[in-house]
Design a protein around this motif. Sequence first.
Motif, PDB file in Angstrom:
ATOM      1  N   GLY A  63      -5.758  -0.117  -3.962  1.00  0.00           N
ATOM      2  CA  GLY A  63      -5.072   0.449  -2.806  1.00  0.00           C
ATOM      3  C   GLY A  63      -3.672   0.878  -3.164  1.00  0.00           C
ATOM      4  N   ALA A  64      -3.536   1.467  -4.367  1.00  0.00           N
ATOM      5  CA  ALA A  64      -2.210   1.709  -4.937  1.00  0.00           C
ATOM      6  C   ALA A  64      -1.605   3.057  -4.582  1.00  0.00           C
ATOM      7  N   SER A  65      -2.246   3.826  -3.726  1.00  0.00           N
ATOM      8  CA  SER A  65      -1.757   5.177  -3.452  1.00  0.00           C
ATOM      9  C   SER A  65      -0.623   5.229  -2.442  1.00  0.00           C
ATOM     10  N   SER A  66      -0.389   4.139  -1.706  1.00  0.00           N
ATOM     11  CA  SER A  66       0.671   4.147  -0.696  1.00  0.00           C
ATOM     12  C   SER A  66       1.027   2.725  -0.302  1.00  0.00           C
ATOM     13  N   GLY A  67       2.068   2.600   0.521  1.00  0.00           N
ATOM     14  CA  GLY A  67       2.416   1.322   1.127  1.00  0.00           C
ATOM     15  C   GLY A  67       2.679   0.200   0.139  1.00  0.00           C
ATOM     16  N   ILE A  68       2.132  -0.974   0.440  1.00  0.00           N
ATOM     17  CA  ILE A  68       2.343  -2.153  -0.390  1.00  0.00           C
ATOM     18  C   ILE A  68       1.835  -1.923  -1.810  1.00  0.00           C
ATOM     19  N   GLY A  69       0.684  -1.254  -1.937  1.00  0.00           N
ATOM     20  CA  GLY A  69       0.112  -1.022  -3.259  1.00  0.00           C
ATOM     21  C   GLY A  69       0.999  -0.159  -4.135  1.00  0.00           C
ATOM     22  N   ALA A  70       1.499   0.931  -3.590  1.00  0.00           N
ATOM     23  CA  ALA A  70       2.376   1.824  -4.353  1.00  0.00           C
ATOM     24  C   ALA A  70       3.662   1.104  -4.737  1.00  0.00           C
ATOM     25  N   ALA A  71       4.243   0.369  -3.789  1.00  0.00           N
ATOM     26  CA  ALA A  71       5.483  -0.368  -4.068  1.00  0.00           C
ATOM     27  C   ALA A  71       5.256  -1.443  -5.123  1.00  0.00           C
ATOM     28  N   THR A  72       4.104  -2.091  -5.071  1.00  0.00           N
ATOM     29  CA  THR A  72       3.785  -3.125  -6.059  1.00  0.00           C
ATOM     30  C   THR A  72       3.607  -2.524  -7.438  1.00  0.00           C
ATOM     31  N   ALA A  73       2.951  -1.368  -7.516  1.00  0.00           N
ATOM     32  CA  ALA A  73       2.783  -0.698  -8.805  1.00  0.00           C
ATOM     33  C   ALA A  73       4.147  -0.393  -9.421  1.00  0.00           C
ATOM     34  N   ARG A  74       5.054   0.111  -8.619  1.00  0.00           N
ATOM     35  CA  ARG A  74       6.406   0.433  -9.133  1.00  0.00           C
ATOM     36  C   ARG A  74       7.155  -0.839  -9.560  1.00  0.00           C
TER      37      ARG A  74
END
Length: 249
Positions: free
Chosen positions: A15-26
């Motif tokens: 679920g890395a395309s937005s929200g918590i997932g994107a922020a976590t990836a960064r």
Amino acid sequence: MSTAASARPTAVVTGASSGIGAATARALGAAGFHVVLGARRLDRCKAIAEEIDGTALPLDVTDAESVTAFAHAVPEARVLVNNAGGAKGLAPVAEADEDEWRWMFETNVMGTLRVTKALLPKLIASGDGHIVTVTSVAALAPYDNGAGYTGAKHAQAMLHRTLRGELLGQPVRLTEILPGLVETEFSLVRFDGDAERAKSVYRGMTPLTGEDVADVITFAVTRPSHVNIDQIVLKPRDQADAMRVHRTG
């Protein structure tokens, strides 16, 4: 995967395309991980992957074949962040939409099960694996009109908490993250794209951000390997529980 990437421990975020997932990836990228971003919206994942020198792969956690292909494309993994999930609708049980319930259980519960099963051998093989599952304060107590979502989150939490015992003695830690109100696309999905209704969820209060949750996840996975943080519940100061929120104006 490049040589530079392979020199870093690998963290997988669903679920890395937005929200918590994107922020976590960064956040994990900044902490020194090579991040594999998985989501259906591959274009968004690719953009983030370029920022952090990560890898973007297509992933639909509701599709067993997609999960299998994703896992095969990940040669090794030390961290798995089970973030993919969501809610549909806000109806009382008497008016429940079975398709919405089915989607919530497939995405939150079966999706977490599929990805965890697929990557568990690699997490164990890493010698220092870590499974982070993002559930919700909805996994702690029921709330009116939310039985479908709270039911799914309780089931997802039981899956994760059961693993804590089943993997005892294995080199794998498990952390459950239970956020309260976080302003992401969550409510937009829940209300089928109704932006005004989604915005009203956070009106008159200061919600958490995806970055707030990502900070906590990064803290948990960067503790010494003998330290297991079982659960972290985080909510806005303005929120006491799932049904009590202080709003101004």
